[in-house]
Write a protein that holds these residues in place. Structure first.
Motif: not given
Length: 547
Positions: A361-366, A411-416, A480-482, A492-497
């Motif tokens: 949801y971090g990726l989808s909503l941004d 894979g998600t981690t590497l892409a971010l 969404p709050l992140a 920082l948001p992408k690091l958190a995700y």
């Protein structure tokens, strides 16, 4: 005998199961229409302070420059205006080639006291324009997604427990009716508070879809076809993601958009007439006659010549096996932690589901930084999910559920992570990495549903999914709050995700493999397998099938 042998007699994959998959496709499509709806519902168009005598357009002409300060990036402010624009040079008196000069000292600014003007080019109405959820109130706009997922979190607990106690089909009806009534109430909201409350309750109702549909499908499928059916069923989610892009493009008013994604619940209620209850669940609850009725219906539709008398004897024999598991107490979330192996599974699944939801949801909503409009981005994000399903199908068959779950999260981690290293000016690379991350995160989501459904026994399957879904929706509600952390540091948001996704990938490796394993019926079926080494985990399910 086990239920798998009984299912083999009546047909573990045939017209009966295909019809079931088709009937349960609608809730799969409806879920992304609601879960990702804030992309359009809460969109914030260009806006500026409402000023008497201001031009109708949003062009940066000299009149606006005399009334609105500039942000550090050079754009006119959306949230402030000059307190005394009359103290500034009169723009109508500038001669040709002249420019206004700053008065001595910095001009004082004040918030928009008379509301805002919005650019309605892309959206005719959103909740942000309806209730002015911008500037100081932008946190309330973000909070609507958090409220919704908090409702899903609570609903997951309730539906997980109640569907193990009262049945899958009955609670699916409750979910449909509740989602329809509350969705209509949300569309008719007259205030932000009413909208927030009804939207939260809608999330609670939709939680029933998330944890009932997959088990209700899997509990009628044999071992051989569980993977293909699970992946096929999840493609309806991707269809819903792409459908949302089309519906959002055609309907630009938030009330009509919410109404459009809610009304399909009405035919869904009617479709439940043909949806069968889980025979596995019926047998574990002692409802032998009702299970017998559904099994006969399955055999007839699949063209299997099964005698009623022989099937009755086998059902009663199976019921005696399941009777040893039934006790006076009803299913409880505490049962997930009473025994060592179930405790091991539950704790690790909670971490995995939190990571999967938080990153997805971090990726989808941004969708604001990809250089495309919101409709193109949503369509692309939905399209990339289809090849991710093929990836899941091939991977779980050849490498197993555990490695697939860990690999997709990695894979998600590497892409971010790589996306953070790419310059913001290279939009094509940033877009490609965001799309890859979205594809991997969807693959992780698909695997999580399949994997978790196979780990828990029938008597606690819905309860287990309810618990893991609860923790997962906690991740979804925080995503969404992140995004607001970009005010502290842009990355920082992408690091958190990415960091949470990596933690979940490592945790997934600690779970037992379920490839080619029969679905456990009772807690004892799970506990008979002492927590083995990774090599033993791969071999034990194969031995069960051969035996």
């Amino acid at each position: 005998m086990g239920f798998e042998e009984l299912l083999e007699q009546v047909g573990g994959f045939g017209p009966f199961q295909l019809r079931n998959l088709a009937l349960l496709a609608l809730p799969r499509v409806l879920l992304p229409l609601h879960f990702l709806l804030p992309i359009f519902l809460s969109a914030v168009p260009a806006h500026r302070c409402a000023l008497p005598g201001a031009p109708a357009n949003f062009s940066q002409d000299t009149w606006l420059e005399a009334h609105l300060p500039r942000e550090p990036d050079g754009t006119l402010s959306s949230c402030l205006r000059f307190a005394h624009p009359e103290a500034l040079p009169n723009t109508t008196l500038w001669g040709e080639g002249q420019t206004p000069e700053e008065p001595e000292g910095k001009p004082s600014t004040v918030p928009c006291s008379q509301g805002w003007e919005y650019d309605h080019t892309e959206f005719s109405s959103t909740i942000a324009t309806e209730w002015d959820l911008v500037c100081e109130q932008k946190g309330l706009n973000r909070a609507t997604s958090t409220f919704f997922f908090a409702g899903v979190l609570v609903g997951a607990v309730a539906f997980g427990y109640l569907s193990d106690r009262f049945g899958r089909r009955r609670l699916l009806l409750v979910a449909y009716v509740s989602a329809l009534v509350l969705g209509l109430a949300s569309a008719a909201s007259v205030s932000y508070v009413m909208f927030a409350i009804t939207r939260t309750l809608t999330g609670s109702a939709l939680a029933g879809f998330t944890i009932i549909v997959m088990p209700l499908e899997l509990e009628w499928l044999d071992v051989e076809h569980r993977t293909v059916a699970g992946v096929l069923s999840s493609t309806f989610w991707s269809g819903g993601v792409m459908l949302l892009a089309l519906v959002g493009y055609l309907i630009r008013d938030w009330r009509w958009l919410l109404l459009a994604v809610t009304l399909p619940c009405a035919p869904g209620i009617l479709s439940l007439w043909w949806v069968p209850e889980s025979a596995r669940w019926l047998l574990t609850q002692g409802h032998v006659e009702e299970a017998h009725k559904y099994l006969l219906r399955c055999a007839r539709l699949n063209g299997r010549p099964v005698g009623e008398d022989s099937l009755s004897r086998e059902v009663r024999a199976l019921n005696k096996v399941a009777a040893g598991e039934r006790v006076v107490q009803r299913p409880s979330y505490l049962d997930l932690f009473r025994t060592p192996r179930l405790r091991h599974i539950s704790l690790y699944c909670m971490v995995v589901w939190f990571g999967v939801n938080f990153s997805y949801y971090g990726l989808s909503l941004d969708v604001s930084e990809l250089g495309m409009n919101v409709y193109q981005t949503q369509l692309l994000f939905g399209a990339v999910e289809l090849p991710s399903k093929l990836l899941v199908y091939l991977s779980v068959r050849h490498f197993g559920r555990r490695l697939t779950q860990a690999g997709t999260l990695l894979g998600t981690t590497l892409a971010l992570g790589i996306g953070l290293l790419v310059s913001s000016e290279r939009k094509s690379w940033s877009t490609a990495l965001a799309v890859m991350g979205k594809g991997f995160s969807e693959a992780a989501f698909t695997t999580a549903y399949l994997f978790t459904s196979e780990l828990y026994p029938t008597v606690l399957r819905q309860t287990g999914l309810g618990l893991t879904s609860l923790v997962g929706r906690l991740g979804g509600s925080l995503a969404p709050l992140a995004a607001l952390l970009d005010g502290v540091w842009l990355s920082l948001p992408k690091l958190a995700y990415g960091g949470i996704a990596f933690l979940a990938a490592c945790t997934a490796l600690l779970l037992p493999e379920t490839r080619q394993a029969q679905l456990p019926e009772t807690i004892q079926d799970v506990e008979r397998k002492s927590v083995p080494s990774s090599l033993q985990e791969e071999e034990m399910p194969m031995k069960q099938v051969q035996n």
